[in-house]
Motif scaffolding. Structure first.
Motif, mmCIF file in Angstrom:
data_model
loop_
_atom_site.group_PDB
_atom_site.id
_atom_site.type_symbol
_atom_site.label_atom_id
_atom_site.label_comp_id
_atom_site.label_asym_id
_atom_site.label_seq_id
_atom_site.Cartn_x
_atom_site.Cartn_y
_atom_site.Cartn_z
ATOM 1 N N ARG A 164 0.829 -1.208 0.000
ATOM 2 C CA ARG A 164 0.000 0.000 0.000
ATOM 3 C C ARG A 164 0.857 1.248 0.000
ATOM 4 N NH1 ARG A 164 -5.379 -0.463 1.855
ATOM 5 N NH2 ARG A 164 -5.936 -2.534 2.599
ATOM 6 N N TYR B 279 0.388 5.111 1.370
ATOM 7 C CA TYR B 279 -0.423 5.974 2.219
ATOM 8 C C TYR B 279 0.049 7.407 2.085
ATOM 9 C CZ TYR B 279 -2.344 2.031 4.929
ATOM 10 O OH TYR B 279 -3.000 0.892 5.335
ATOM 11 N N GLN C 227 0.123 10.808 4.412
ATOM 12 C CA GLN C 227 -0.059 11.270 5.775
ATOM 13 C C GLN C 227 0.189 12.768 5.847
ATOM 14 O OE1 GLN C 227 2.541 9.692 8.860
ATOM 15 N NE2 GLN C 227 1.027 10.106 10.444
ATOM 16 N N GLY D 207 0.331 15.820 11.315
ATOM 17 C CA GLY D 207 -0.587 15.780 12.438
ATOM 18 C C GLY D 207 -1.839 14.961 12.209
ATOM 19 N N ARG D 208 -1.824 14.138 11.196
ATOM 20 C CA ARG D 208 -2.982 13.292 10.891
ATOM 21 C C ARG D 208 -2.549 11.845 10.724
ATOM 22 N NH1 ARG D 208 -7.487 15.353 12.159
ATOM 23 N NH2 ARG D 208 -8.600 14.174 10.563
ATOM 24 N N GLY D 209 -3.538 10.949 10.751
ATOM 25 C CA GLY D 209 -3.229 9.554 10.532
ATOM 26 C C GLY D 209 -3.060 9.262 9.051
ATOM 27 N N PRO D 210 -2.432 8.130 8.706
ATOM 28 C CA PRO D 210 -2.247 7.764 7.295
ATOM 29 C C PRO D 210 -3.570 7.448 6.610
ATOM 30 C CG PRO D 210 -0.810 6.490 8.743
ATOM 31 C CD PRO D 210 -1.819 7.157 9.613
ATOM 32 N N ILE E 84 3.937 7.169 2.454
ATOM 33 C CA ILE E 84 4.520 6.007 3.116
ATOM 34 C C ILE E 84 4.169 4.742 2.347
ATOM 35 C CG2 ILE E 84 4.716 4.716 5.271
ATOM 36 C CD1 ILE E 84 3.600 7.183 6.704
ATOM 37 N N PHE F 258 6.626 -0.810 7.577
ATOM 38 C CA PHE F 258 6.523 0.570 7.109
ATOM 39 C C PHE F 258 7.843 1.047 6.531
ATOM 40 C CE2 PHE F 258 2.443 2.057 8.774
ATOM 41 C CZ PHE F 258 2.140 1.056 9.676
ATOM 42 N N GLY F 259 7.755 1.793 5.432
ATOM 43 C CA GLY F 259 8.910 2.546 4.984
ATOM 44 C C GLY F 259 9.003 3.818 5.806
ATOM 45 N N SER F 260 10.123 4.493 5.690
ATOM 46 C CA SER F 260 10.335 5.715 6.484
ATOM 47 C C SER F 260 9.647 6.928 5.871
ATOM 48 C CB SER F 260 11.827 5.989 6.662
ATOM 49 O OG SER F 260 12.448 6.070 5.395
#
Lengths: 116, 111
Positions: B34, B36, B38, B41-44, B89, B101-103
């Motif tokens: 996937r 994403y 982001q 200050g928010r979720g992915p 991400i 997760f990637g950075s």
């Protein structure tokens, strides 16, 4: 569909106090919920996994007595940061996974915790 | 060791331009990959999801590609907008529940 909410969106507390963060799946039953922590300019780091009705599984290096997780229902999990210290200041994000799409996690909007 | 590496770490482009973000992974086998977005200050928020058998997936101005042989994925953004400024991400999901997760790549779109 598949909406996950968190409350509060941000919180400021004094050092030594405890803070509770709620994670809710609004339109589906979350058999599994995940708690992540994210420091500035870093990616999400998994803290723990909780299955409804059972004890949470913590990742290596995460203190289970400091980060209390409760997943008492299929739509609610809570993370309590006990005796918070400034180094606990971070962005906490939860995600939830339902019983059907087990390969999919739906993320909440996150909670910004600042410990003074 | 299962890893996901993204490049570049950060990117600045002018509004209206296109860009491509890269993701290399060593996770094998995997259920899906996937991308994403982001916001600060928010979720992915999920942009695209691909299984190992899919090569490309589009979502509006976002197009993701996947090469399972080379274990590479890319996210192409066309006609960038100021609102595209965010972290992107790459996340690989092995058969277990734990996501890798990637950075992330921090994208800044300037007017």
């Amino acid at each position: 569909g598949a909406v996950v909410s968190q409350h509060p969106s941000w919180v400021i507390c004094k050092s030594g106090t405890s803070v509770k963060i709620e994670c809710r799946s609004l339109d589906f039953q979350a058999t599994t919920m995940f708690w992540y922590r994210q420091f500035p300019k870093q990616s999400l780091m998994l803290m723990a996994t909780s299955n409804e009705g059972s004890k949470a599984t913590y990742e290596q290096g995460v203190e289970k007595d400091k980060f209390l997780i409760n997943h008492a229902s299929l739509t609610l999990s809570t993370l309590t940061v006990t005796s918070a210290h400034p180094e606990d200041s971070s962005f906490y994000i939860c995600s939830a996974r339902g019983p059907i799409r087990t390969d999919t996690q739906y993320f909440g909007p996150g909670t910004r915790l600042t410990v003074l | 060791k299962n890893q996901v590496e993204q490049s570049p770490q950060s990117l600045i482009i002018l509004e209206g331009k296109n860009c491509t973000l890269q993701c290399n992974y060593t996770v094998s086998p995997f259920s899906n990959l996937r991308w994403y977005k982001q916001d600060t200050g928010r979720g992915p928020v999920s942009l695209t999801i691909m299984t190992f058998s899919e090569n490309t997936k589009s979502n509006g101005r976002y197009t993701a590609t996947l090469d399972a042989d080379t274990k590479q994925s890319s996210l192409h953004i066309t006609a960038s907008q100021l609102s595209d400024s965010a972290s992107y991400i790459c996340v690989v999901s092995p058969p277990s529940y734990k996501l890798i997760f990637g950075s992330g790549t921090r994208l800044l779109v300037r007017p």
